[in-house]
Design a protein around this motif. Structure first.
Motif, PDB file in Angstrom:
ATOM      1  N   GLY A 100     -14.079  -9.771   5.769  1.00 46.94           N
ATOM      2  CA  GLY A 100     -14.746  -9.686   7.059  1.00 46.94           C
ATOM      3  C   GLY A 100     -15.252  -8.170   7.521  1.00 46.94           C
ATOM      4  O   GLY A 100     -16.139  -7.894   8.132  1.00 46.94           O
ATOM      5  N   ASN A 101     -14.671  -6.916   6.736  1.00 47.96           N
ATOM      6  CA  ASN A 101     -15.011  -5.630   6.975  1.00 47.96           C
ATOM      7  C   ASN A 101     -15.108  -4.799   5.811  1.00 47.96           C
ATOM      8  O   ASN A 101     -14.307  -4.094   5.485  1.00 47.96           O
ATOM      9  N   GLN A 142      -0.341  -9.462   7.182  1.00 47.43           N
ATOM     10  CA  GLN A 142      -0.932  -9.568   8.499  1.00 47.43           C
ATOM     11  C   GLN A 142      -2.311  -9.441   8.560  1.00 47.43           C
ATOM     12  O   GLN A 142      -2.991  -8.852   7.903  1.00 47.43           O
ATOM     13  N   SER A 143      -3.066  -9.969   9.700  1.00 50.89           N
ATOM     14  CA  SER A 143      -4.407  -9.768  10.218  1.00 50.89           C
ATOM     15  C   SER A 143      -4.543  -8.404  10.755  1.00 50.89           C
ATOM     16  O   SER A 143      -3.637  -8.101  11.484  1.00 50.89           O
ATOM     17  N   GLU A 144      -5.570  -7.645  10.079  1.00 52.54           N
ATOM     18  CA  GLU A 144      -5.673  -6.403  11.153  1.00 52.54           C
ATOM     19  C   GLU A 144      -6.188  -6.422  12.315  1.00 52.54           C
ATOM     20  O   GLU A 144      -7.649  -6.583  12.620  1.00 52.54           O
ATOM     21  N   THR A 162      -1.302   3.274   0.927  1.00 57.92           N
ATOM     22  CA  THR A 162      -1.693   2.390   1.976  1.00 57.92           C
ATOM     23  C   THR A 162      -0.974   1.120   1.788  1.00 57.92           C
ATOM     24  O   THR A 162      -1.039   0.636   0.672  1.00 57.92           O
ATOM     25  N   GLY A 163      -1.058   0.294   3.000  1.00 59.19           N
ATOM     26  CA  GLY A 163      -0.546  -1.061   2.743  1.00 59.19           C
ATOM     27  C   GLY A 163      -1.760  -2.089   2.798  1.00 59.19           C
ATOM     28  O   GLY A 163      -1.616  -3.128   3.019  1.00 59.19           O
ATOM     29  N   HIS A 164      -3.101  -1.232   3.125  1.00 63.09           N
ATOM     30  CA  HIS A 164      -4.119  -2.206   2.904  1.00 63.09           C
ATOM     31  C   HIS A 164      -4.372  -2.383   1.755  1.00 63.09           C
ATOM     32  O   HIS A 164      -4.015  -1.785   0.666  1.00 63.09           O
ATOM     33  N   ASP A 165      -5.586  -3.475   1.419  1.00 63.92           N
ATOM     34  CA  ASP A 165      -6.005  -3.612   0.154  1.00 63.92           C
ATOM     35  C   ASP A 165      -7.440  -3.526  -0.001  1.00 63.92           C
ATOM     36  O   ASP A 165      -8.319  -4.564  -0.330  1.00 63.92           O
ATOM     37  N   PRO A 166      -8.010  -2.295   0.182  1.00 65.22           N
ATOM     38  CA  PRO A 166      -9.376  -2.077   0.153  1.00 65.22           C
ATOM     39  C   PRO A 166     -10.067  -2.120  -1.225  1.00 65.22           C
ATOM     40  O   PRO A 166     -11.421  -2.465  -1.080  1.00 65.22           O
ATOM     41  N   ASP A 207     -12.708   0.988  10.707  1.00 63.06           N
ATOM     42  CA  ASP A 207     -12.457   0.902   9.268  1.00 63.06           C
ATOM     43  C   ASP A 207     -11.089   0.167   9.105  1.00 63.06           C
ATOM     44  O   ASP A 207     -11.034  -0.457   7.923  1.00 63.06           O
ATOM     45  N   ILE A 208     -10.052   0.014   9.839  1.00 59.04           N
ATOM     46  CA  ILE A 208      -8.598  -0.468   9.567  1.00 59.04           C
ATOM     47  C   ILE A 208      -8.476  -1.792  10.195  1.00 59.04           C
ATOM     48  O   ILE A 208      -7.332  -2.060  10.166  1.00 59.04           O
ATOM     49  N   ASN A 209      -9.578  -2.265  10.903  1.00 59.86           N
ATOM     50  CA  ASN A 209      -9.327  -3.431  11.821  1.00 59.86           C
ATOM     51  C   ASN A 209     -10.508  -4.471  10.753  1.00 59.86           C
ATOM     52  O   ASN A 209     -11.341  -4.030  10.388  1.00 59.86           O
ATOM     53  N   GLY A 210      -9.947  -5.941  11.081  1.00 56.83           N
ATOM     54  CA  GLY A 210     -11.045  -6.925  10.521  1.00 56.83           C
ATOM     55  C   GLY A 210     -10.515  -7.554   9.074  1.00 56.83           C
ATOM     56  O   GLY A 210     -11.402  -8.420   8.846  1.00 56.83           O
ATOM     57  N   ASN A 211      -9.731  -6.816   8.500  1.00 51.03           N
ATOM     58  CA  ASN A 211      -9.503  -7.548   7.137  1.00 51.03           C
ATOM     59  C   ASN A 211      -7.942  -8.000   7.319  1.00 51.03           C
ATOM     60  O   ASN A 211      -7.407  -8.548   8.249  1.00 51.03           O
ATOM     61  N   ALA A 212      -7.218  -7.943   6.079  1.00 52.67           N
ATOM     62  CA  ALA A 212      -5.917  -8.283   6.178  1.00 52.67           C
ATOM     63  C   ALA A 212      -5.195  -6.997   5.506  1.00 52.67           C
ATOM     64  O   ALA A 212      -5.742  -6.276   4.482  1.00 52.67           O
ATOM     65  N   SER A 213      -3.651  -6.772   5.730  1.00 53.45           N
ATOM     66  CA  SER A 213      -2.835  -6.031   4.915  1.00 53.45           C
ATOM     67  C   SER A 213      -1.712  -6.454   4.429  1.00 53.45           C
ATOM     68  O   SER A 213      -1.481  -7.536   5.121  1.00 53.45           O
ATOM     69  N   HIS A 214      -0.971  -5.955   3.733  1.00 57.56           N
ATOM     70  CA  HIS A 214       0.151  -6.474   2.925  1.00 57.56           C
ATOM     71  C   HIS A 214       1.389  -6.062   2.966  1.00 57.56           C
ATOM     72  O   HIS A 214       2.277  -6.340   2.343  1.00 57.56           O
ATOM     73  N   ASN A 215       1.531  -4.556   3.212  1.00 56.57           N
ATOM     74  CA  ASN A 215       3.071  -3.960   3.452  1.00 56.57           C
ATOM     75  C   ASN A 215       3.019  -2.757   4.284  1.00 56.57           C
ATOM     76  O   ASN A 215       1.869  -2.419   4.720  1.00 56.57           O
ATOM     77  N   ILE A 216       3.921  -2.352   4.975  1.00 55.41           N
ATOM     78  CA  ILE A 216       4.059  -1.236   5.789  1.00 55.41           C
ATOM     79  C   ILE A 216       5.339  -0.603   5.129  1.00 55.41           C
ATOM     80  O   ILE A 216       6.099  -0.733   4.165  1.00 55.41           O
TER      81      ILE A 216
END
Length: 291
Positions: A50-51, A203-205, A38-42, A223-232
């Motif tokens: 925020g989420n 980017q902001s989710e 994932t490109g998210h950083d959970p 689940d996948i909106n409301g935070n930030a992510s860092h790669n695609i």
């Protein structure tokens, strides 16, 4: 008429033989794996963000996926601890120790997972399949995966692939040297050689969407909106798309049984195989004709 039938029989047999030989040469085996990227950083957003609820569910879904006993040989054999890879440095501004996000997602240190940095990583990787059923790799932003851990993972790629091929799992979070630039020498996701390219993108989710496959794993758009992510990711590499951003870029991938690229013979070698088959046909015809 008998000669014609003989010729047809020999030609068909030889063609079939050549086809079988050629098929064996170009056949590609598969890796039996359980991978979630994932490109998210959970690991960060399960602890700060925020989420937090959504980020924790990403962690839970991903870890459940790669440790599922229906597919993970080591889990089904009674190994229930995963290896969490991250440095133990004091986090720079904008980062947190990602292990806190794993703890916040409901996992207990020393019971469900061990946290290992570069100083102990080689030893821990030797215990894949005996102590650990999966590897979880922290993000390099906002977690604190550093170049030291990444270099060791990349150097041990062969061992990691063997572990996955044997039925293990791997979950890796965002990599790309964003934030405080903890992985400046690159090599992101390099321990998985089939991952050709990923691109840094902070980017902001907003407007992210779960695919039907992602929904089947238990994820929702919340689940996948409301935070930030860092790669695609710039391709699927044999995996399934889990979610995409508002522009349709691939945010997460997951899958099993990835194709492993085998070396296909050069054209000259292929022609040699065909020539060998043709020679066999000619020889058989000559023997038949001289009888």
């Amino acid at each position: 008429m008998k000669v014609v039938k003989t010729l047809l029989h020999l030609s068909r047999s030889a063609a079939a033989a050549v086809t079988v030989v050629f098929s064996v040469v170009v056949a590609t085996p598969s890796w039996g794996v359980s991978i979630f990227l994932t490109g998210h950083d959970p690991d960060f957003h399960s602890f700060v963000g925020g989420n937090t609820t959504g980020a924790r569910n990403i962690n839970n879904v991903a870890i459940n996926y790669v440790t599922d006993p229906a597919f993970n040989t080591f889990t089904s054999g009674g190994i229930n601890k995963f290896l969490f890879v991250e440095s133990k440095i004091a986090p720079p501004g904008g980062h947190v120790n990602g292990v806190n996000g794993i703890l916040a997602s409901g996992y207990t240190l020393g019971v469900d997972f061990d946290h290992v940095d570069a100083s102990g990583l080689n030893v821990a990787l030797n215990q894949l399949g005996t102590t650990y059923n999966a590897i979880v790799v922290a993000s390099d932003f906002g977690g604190v995966l550093t170049q030291a851990e990444l270099d060791i993972l990349n150097a041990r790629s062969g061992d990691i692939i063997n572990f996955l091929n044997g039925g293990g799992g791997l979950y890796a979070l965002a990599e790309g040297n964003n934030g405080a630039h903890l992985t400046p020498n690159g090599g992101w996701f390099g321990y998985l050689p089939f991952i050709a390219t990923s691109t840094n993108l902070n980017q902001s989710e907003v407007g992210f969407t779960v695919t039907p496959f992602g929904a089947s794993l238990g994820l929702t758009n919340n689940d996948i909106n409301g935070n930030a992510s860092h790669n695609i990711f710039n391709g699927t590499f044999g995996l399934n798309i889990v979610d995409v951003d508002s522009q349709g870029n691939i945010m997460s991938l997951a899958g099993r049984n990835l194709p492993h690229e085998e070396k296909i013979p050069e054209p000259a070698a292929t022609l040699g195989i065909l020539a060998f088959g043709a020679f066999g046909v000619a020889s058989a015809l000559k023997r038949k004709w001289n009888k």
